[in-house]
Design a protein around this motif. Structure first.
Motif, PDB file in Angstrom:
ATOM      1  N   PHE A 107      -3.452   1.701   3.338  1.00  0.00           N
ATOM      2  CA  PHE A 107      -3.515   0.614   2.351  1.00  0.00           C
ATOM      3  C   PHE A 107      -4.828   0.562   1.564  1.00  0.00           C
ATOM      4  O   PHE A 107      -4.796   0.333   0.347  1.00  0.00           O
ATOM      5  CB  PHE A 107      -3.277  -0.742   3.024  1.00  0.00           C
ATOM      6  N   PRO A 108      -6.001   0.712   2.211  1.00  0.00           N
ATOM      7  CA  PRO A 108      -7.255   0.575   1.460  1.00  0.00           C
ATOM      8  C   PRO A 108      -7.439   1.599   0.344  1.00  0.00           C
ATOM      9  O   PRO A 108      -8.260   1.382  -0.551  1.00  0.00           O
ATOM     10  CB  PRO A 108      -8.337   0.755   2.544  1.00  0.00           C
ATOM     11  N   TYR A 109      -6.693   2.698   0.371  1.00  0.00           N
ATOM     12  CA  TYR A 109      -6.855   3.724  -0.664  1.00  0.00           C
ATOM     13  C   TYR A 109      -6.264   3.269  -2.003  1.00  0.00           C
ATOM     14  O   TYR A 109      -6.591   3.849  -3.041  1.00  0.00           O
ATOM     15  CB  TYR A 109      -6.205   5.034  -0.221  1.00  0.00           C
ATOM     16  N   SER A 110      -5.404   2.242  -1.977  1.00  0.00           N
ATOM     17  CA  SER A 110      -4.868   1.676  -3.218  1.00  0.00           C
ATOM     18  C   SER A 110      -4.255   0.310  -2.909  1.00  0.00           C
ATOM     19  O   SER A 110      -3.029   0.181  -2.816  1.00  0.00           O
ATOM     20  CB  SER A 110      -3.822   2.600  -3.844  1.00  0.00           C
ATOM     21  N   PRO A 111      -5.088  -0.722  -2.743  1.00  0.00           N
ATOM     22  CA  PRO A 111      -4.572  -2.049  -2.366  1.00  0.00           C
ATOM     23  C   PRO A 111      -3.535  -2.601  -3.333  1.00  0.00           C
ATOM     24  O   PRO A 111      -2.497  -3.121  -2.909  1.00  0.00           O
ATOM     25  CB  PRO A 111      -5.838  -2.915  -2.352  1.00  0.00           C
ATOM     26  N   MET A 112      -3.809  -2.510  -4.626  1.00  0.00           N
ATOM     27  CA  MET A 112      -2.863  -3.048  -5.593  1.00  0.00           C
ATOM     28  C   MET A 112      -1.638  -2.150  -5.761  1.00  0.00           C
ATOM     29  O   MET A 112      -0.528  -2.638  -6.006  1.00  0.00           O
ATOM     30  CB  MET A 112      -3.548  -3.250  -6.951  1.00  0.00           C
ATOM     31  N   GLY A 113      -1.815  -0.861  -5.613  1.00  0.00           N
ATOM     32  CA  GLY A 113      -0.671   0.038  -5.619  1.00  0.00           C
ATOM     33  C   GLY A 113       0.275  -0.319  -4.489  1.00  0.00           C
ATOM     34  O   GLY A 113       1.501  -0.337  -4.660  1.00  0.00           O
ATOM     35  N   GLY A 114      -0.300  -0.631  -3.311  1.00  0.00           N
ATOM     36  CA  GLY A 114       0.509  -1.056  -2.182  1.00  0.00           C
ATOM     37  C   GLY A 114       1.270  -2.330  -2.468  1.00  0.00           C
ATOM     38  O   GLY A 114       2.438  -2.472  -2.115  1.00  0.00           O
TER      39      GLY A 114
END
Length: 439
Positions: free
Chosen positions: A320-327
């Motif tokens: 998740f932290p690699y793309s919070p909004m993408g998630g």
């Protein structure tokens, strides 16, 4: 023989005692100090106990409503939730014991395969222990239905299939995520094969322009609260319960809520049951965190002794932290996809009504959204969540009848790899057996 039977079926086959022993051995191999060994072992045992208690809460809140739905509509209503269905499996003594044996053998075969692997991309230690347990349980309820195997051959086949999956599937996400995870770790969450779909859906429907990246977009501050799964479930589960309740009807639900003078209104009762289910998830996840925080270092200790140079394959939240909004965009897309499948199963009078799964929507949706966003920005994230949510939910119609002892419980396994990997494999095995024995 009595001693062997006691050790195998009372000690090693008890998942709590077994995993406590694994933690103990792993910590001793690392030559940890006595207080650290005690801390890790105790928290592994208590974590799994809390996990099982949370699963019990889920079952107690969901089962009456789903049972009433099945009786009212003459269908099989099912909610795909790994954690809860594992709690159901624990209630079957022989299957629970075989599950633990399969888990044990598959884990050590996995370690052996990783050690023997020549290419670095396959040097991944699958450390998501609770999902390994869930998957071992899946094998032990489906293989007897598909292949008509006894306990021995169920364990043998399940061990081989599981070990191969744990060893080779994390290489997929390792390669796909290398540009942004840099081989620090990879994914071990039953989404590895599904991530290929998310990646290409993201590429086809999105854009790689920097301004299209979901994490570069400015959104209202209030939206950030939905990154907390407790908040998401707090709003989501009452809606799901009310949806089930409307399908059952006021009379049926009021019978569950009580009919006396001080009885609870049927809508309020459904909302409270949704809160109870959410509380069960919170309890369960607390157990998972305690369990994982203790067992992973122990597993890593075992792995490091035999697998020098390997990287860990870890749980979904590590992605998740690699793309919070993408998630988040993936979660939204997946939610829409799951709801569409539920509506379709009702409209077309499917024999199995698939309810929106919090695991598929939140955890899978986030993972698919991260991969979709990295490949195609925010549109790619939404599309990846939508498509994989539809696939994951729709596949339940086909593989739920194969789940033997838990069929009819109202619960089954989630995650997209059950849809795109294990459902086809199970039907293929069923076909092969049919050809061999002449149906």
């Amino acid at each position: 023989m009595k001693i062997i039977n006691f050790l195998v079926y009372q000690v090693l086959s008890n998942e709590t005692i077994f995993l406590g022993l694994i933690a103990l051995i792993g910590l001793l191999l690392q030559k940890k100090k006595f207080p650290q060994v005690i801390d890790g072992t105790v928290k592994t045992i208590i974590g799994l106990t809390v996990l099982s208690s949370g699963a019990g809460i889920l079952i107690s809140s969901l089962s009456p409503v789903v049972t009433k739905l099945n009786q009212t509509l003459h269908v099989r209503g099912v909610l795909p939730t790994n954690d809860a269905v594992f709690g159901v499996v624990l209630r079957f003594g022989t299957i629970a014991k075989n599950t633990v044996i399969t888990f044990l053998l598959a884990f050590f075969l996995h370690l052996l395969l990783v050690r023997l692997a020549r290419h670095q991309v396959f040097k991944n230690a699958y450390l998501t222990a609770h999902l390994m347990l869930y998957h071992a349980a899946f094998m032990n309820v489906t293989l007897p239905i598909v292949l008509k195997t006894n306990s021995f051959w169920t364990i043998v086949v399940g061990t081989i299939l599981n070990a191969a999956y744990y060893t080779y599937s994390p290489a997929i996400t390792r390669v796909l995520a290398r540009p942004w995870m840099h081989d620090v770790s990879t994914l071990g969450f039953m989404d590895q094969v599904g991530s290929i779909i998310a990646h290409f859906i993201g590429k086809w429907f999105g854009s790689t322009k920097p301004e299209q990246d979901a994490d570069n977009m400015k959104l209202p501050k209030w939206a950030s609260m939905f990154r907390d799964n407790t908040i998401v479930l707090f709003f989501l589960m009452p809606i799901i319960f009310i949806g089930i309740g409307l399908a059952v009807g006021q009379k049926g639900i009021q019978a569950l809520a009580g009919t006396g003078a001080g009885s609870t209104n049927w809508i309020i009762w459904l909302i409270l049951e949704g809160f109870t289910f959410t509380a069960g998830i919170v309890v369960l996840l607390q157990g998972v965190r305690m369990f994982i925080n203790s067992i992973v270092p122990a597993f890593k200790g075992i792995s490091d002794k035999f697998l020098p140079g390997a990287i860990p394959a870890l749980d979904a939240p590590t992605i998740f932290p690699y793309s919070p909004m993408g998630g988040m965009f993936g979660f939204l897309g997946s939610t829409v996809g799951c709801i569409l499948v539920t509506i379709a199963t009702i409209i077309f009078r499917s024999p199995v009504i698939v309810f929106p799964s919090p695991i598929i929507m939140y955890f899978d949706g986030n993972v698919m959204g991260v991969f979709g966003n990295k490949a195609g920005g925010w549109r790619g994230a939404i599309a990846a969540g939508l498509v994989t949510g539809i696939i994951s939910s729709a596949a339940v119609i086909l593989f739920y009848p194969l789940t033997g002892a838990v069929y009819g419980s109202g619960l089954t396994w989630s995650n997209i790899d059950y849809a795109v990997v294990w459902m086809p494999i199970m039907y293929l095995l069923k076909l092969v057996r049919g050809v061999i024995v002449g149906f």
